[in-house]
Design a protein around this motif. Sequence first.
Motif: not given
Length: 430
Positions: A87-90, A104-107
């Motif tokens: 998620x951080x990369x995008x 995003x990571x939570x989902x």
Amino acid sequence: MSSEALAFVVFSLGMLVLMGIGMNMALALVLTGAGMAWALDFWDTQLLAQNLVAGIDSFPLLAVPFFILAGELMNAGGISRRIIDMAQAWVGHIRGGLGYVAIGAAVLMASMSGSALADTAALATILLPMMRQQGYPMATSAGLLASGGIIAPIIPPSMPFVIYGVTTNTSISALFVSGIVPGVIMGAGLIVAWKWVLRRIELPEGQPLPMKDRLRASAKAFWALLMPVIIIGGMKTGVFTPTEAAVVAAFYALAIALFVHREMTLAEIHGVLVRAAKTTAIVMFLCAGAQVASYMITLADLPGTLSGWLGPLIDSPRLLMAVMMVVLVIIGTALDLTPTILIFAPVMLPIATKAGIDPVYFGLMFVLNGAIGLITPPVGTVLNVVAGVGRLSLHQVIKGVNPFLVTYLAVLVLFVAFPSLVTAPVAWMR
């Protein structure tokens, strides 16, 4: 005073007093159930013992320890971290990007573990130090991470859905499907709220990573992303039941941690099993204690009494649902999610079905209310997790969570007004 009225008074006052002195919730449920048995002139120690055993003697409840174990293995084996790295990369370079990474990571993590506490702890452990280092306001950041963590009980696989399904004899597979669209909407609501909060925060923008680095991060997360596909796909095709899906999830996470990522050794498995066993014991003791209280609540005909109070609303399902949601919001501020389901779901579901409300839809709304209660003081279990991990005061986290709490309440109103957002996907999957 009738014995039924006395039993209700014993239950209400007993829970308030025992919770007020800080007694363990499961033990409080057992004691109030025993008090109700005395008030109903139904005292029988053998019956109390039988109900304690019956509360955990359920095949579907086997899903709970295995989903808990899967969550622990995800965190110990690097699966959670790879999701966050992808998620951080995008989106990490965008202004306020770590907030979008958290959402995003939570989902994504919610689609793997089903535990709000495990997901919140993983997110806070990894992202809060990064947010602090980059100058993010800690109160707001902690509030966002706590709010993202409670998506886990909604998106399948969900432990609260398993407990609700067992308690009310509702299809767990249908409950799982009902949470997909609401979980995505919750994530979208957090994005809107975070974007609104960013208007008052000065944060720099970063440089986007080259496409090859983004693809590399995504490739590293491939095995993690495959996990929800296996779980949901297996249940949809009938390859395994929700209980068996939990076992598959645990063994899959173990295999990835040991043989693919190689971030966990055989010696570390013992610690993972101990942590999972402790959490499982807490949940199962709650189920056992709640069965004692629920049995006595049934004998006291509390559902019938409540039905009489809400009788005038039965012909107006949406109004009845709105009233029930208000009641559950109030209850959720005082009780954790699991005891709320165990105590009140069997009482309220018969009233909802009498009004023509779909049991699966009611289950989704019930669990969503309870999940919101996890970030609502005074209990606010998830708030305490974030405060502990980030070494922040609970007051700071409560203040930071307010914008996102308002967003979730708006989402709740949306689902009351448009039930088809929940029921249509379930009907389609069937």
